[in-house]
Design an enzyme around this catalytic site. Structure first.
Site, PDB file in Angstrom:
ATOM      1  N   TYR A 233      -2.301 -25.884 -19.581  1.00 48.06           N
ATOM      2  CA  TYR A 233      -2.478 -26.779 -20.728  1.00 48.06           C
ATOM      3  C   TYR A 233      -3.811 -26.476 -21.396  1.00 48.06           C
ATOM      4  O   TYR A 233      -4.698 -25.818 -20.835  1.00 48.06           O
ATOM      5  CB  TYR A 233      -2.390 -28.253 -20.306  1.00 48.06           C
ATOM      6  CG  TYR A 233      -3.625 -28.802 -19.629  1.00 48.06           C
ATOM      7  CD1 TYR A 233      -4.676 -29.350 -20.371  1.00 48.06           C
ATOM      8  CD2 TYR A 233      -3.756 -28.771 -18.244  1.00 48.06           C
ATOM      9  CE1 TYR A 233      -5.811 -29.847 -19.757  1.00 48.06           C
ATOM     10  CE2 TYR A 233      -4.885 -29.279 -17.627  1.00 48.06           C
ATOM     11  CZ  TYR A 233      -5.918 -29.810 -18.381  1.00 48.06           C
ATOM     12  OH  TYR A 233      -7.038 -30.295 -17.769  1.00 48.06           O
ATOM     13  N   CYS A 234      -3.959 -26.980 -22.609  1.00 47.63           N
ATOM     14  CA  CYS A 234      -5.210 -26.839 -23.364  1.00 47.63           C
ATOM     15  C   CYS A 234      -5.367 -28.095 -24.203  1.00 47.63           C
ATOM     16  O   CYS A 234      -5.236 -29.197 -23.693  1.00 47.63           O
ATOM     17  CB  CYS A 234      -5.199 -25.559 -24.198  1.00 47.63           C
ATOM     18  SG  CYS A 234      -3.779 -25.417 -25.322  1.00 47.63           S
ATOM     19  N   GLY A 235      -5.620 -27.934 -25.499  1.00 45.63           N
ATOM     20  CA  GLY A 235      -5.692 -29.086 -26.377  1.00 45.63           C
ATOM     21  C   GLY A 235      -4.354 -29.432 -26.988  1.00 45.63           C
ATOM     22  O   GLY A 235      -3.953 -30.596 -27.028  1.00 45.63           O
ATOM     23  N   GLY A 237      -1.471 -26.841 -26.661  1.00 47.88           N
ATOM     24  CA  GLY A 237      -0.443 -25.921 -26.187  1.00 47.88           C
ATOM     25  C   GLY A 237      -0.618 -24.481 -26.606  1.00 47.88           C
ATOM     26  O   GLY A 237       0.014 -23.590 -26.029  1.00 47.88           O
TER      27      GLY A 237
END
Length: 280
Positions: A233-235, A237
């Protein structure tokens, strides 16, 4: 076709009739601190034969509250078909940001069971610098039929991620910068990282363009087995898809992206967040 192709490879194969090339660029509007469609940059110049793929308008659910929420598998396959991608097509994807945006389109193709796509190791600037011509002429491909064969586990939702926070057999991988992971600054509603996540970005944009950690670096950073369930995950996707792409190339077989990422997770105060350094 490999999942990562060079400028030289594309130049040699550009005229082949089954090849579909897409510019997936997004632009950052510094006035408002948000990104927007890269269509204006595409209209100025792009690789010949490349069509434009708008990640938001073409592939995202218009009814969703979270940015870049993917369409359901059947609708997603139909959207790719409208762009000219069929079951027998080969697809090359690039953008103006080191292939991070293109990796999201690559992963969505993977999620509907399509395995004939590649990222380009560069964009228009690298193409031009290599001595190849660019164009401002718009390209469009005739519609095609892409069969949806959803790949189980390619996309993880909030409930799966929540369950994984208490499951030591699942790796949750935060691919954002260390400062974000530790909670030293917050890009979303709450600082820090999802509980039990490790911090291990595996794809980068640098002066040399798009670069991936080696298989040895990824295995050393992650530990465990390549067949262990992993969720990146990130901010929102996008960066998560580039690291997931790197993991697949390194031989990891059970990798998912959490499309909602921190944009969704941090909005719910009941979902666990942690600040501080990576305990591993």
């Amino acid at each position: 076709m490999e999942s990562l192709v060079t400028i030289e490879w594309l130049a040699d194969h550009l005229s082949e009739p089954d090849l579909r090339v897409f510019d997936c660029s997004r632009l950052l509007d510094m006035r408002i601190g948000q990104e927007k469609s890269g269509r204006p940059a595409y209209d100025r110049e792009h690789i010949p034969e490349a069509a434009f793929l708008d990640l938001e308008d073409d592939l995202s659910d218009p009814e969703a509250e979270i940015s870049y929420t993917p369409l359901p598998a059947g609708a997603l396959a139909a959207a790719f078909g409208r762009l000219g991608i069929g079951d027998e097509s080969r697809v090359v994807l690039y953008d103006n940001s080191g292939s991070m945006w293109a990796a999201w389109a690559w992963w969505l193709l993977r999620s509907v069971g399509f395995d004939r796509a590649a990222l380009l190791t560069g964009g228009v600037a690298e193409w031009r610098d290599a001595g190849h011509p660019v164009t401002d002429q718009t390209t469009g491909y005739p519609p095609a039929s892409l069969t949806a064969a959803p790949r189980p586990g390619a996309l993880a939702d909030k409930d799966e991620v929540l369950a994984a926070t208490g499951d030591p057999t699942v790796r949750i991988i935060d691919v954002l910068p260390e400062e974000s992971y530790q909670g030293l600054f917050a890009m979303y509603d709450r600082p820090g990282h999802i509980a039990s996540a490790i911090n291990e970005p595996m794809a980068f944009i640098d002066d040399g363009g798009f670069s991936l950690k080696s298989t040895e670096q990824i295995q050393s950073g992650l530990g465990g087995s390549p067949d262990q369930r992993a969720i990146t995950y990130c901010g929102g996707g996008i960066a998560a898809s580039a690291s997931a792409f790197a993991m697949v190339r390194a031989g990891y077989t059970d990798v998912a992206i959490y499309p909602g990422s921190l944009e969704e997770w941090t909005k719910d105060p009941d979902l666990p967040m942690v600040a501080g350094p990576d305990p591993t």
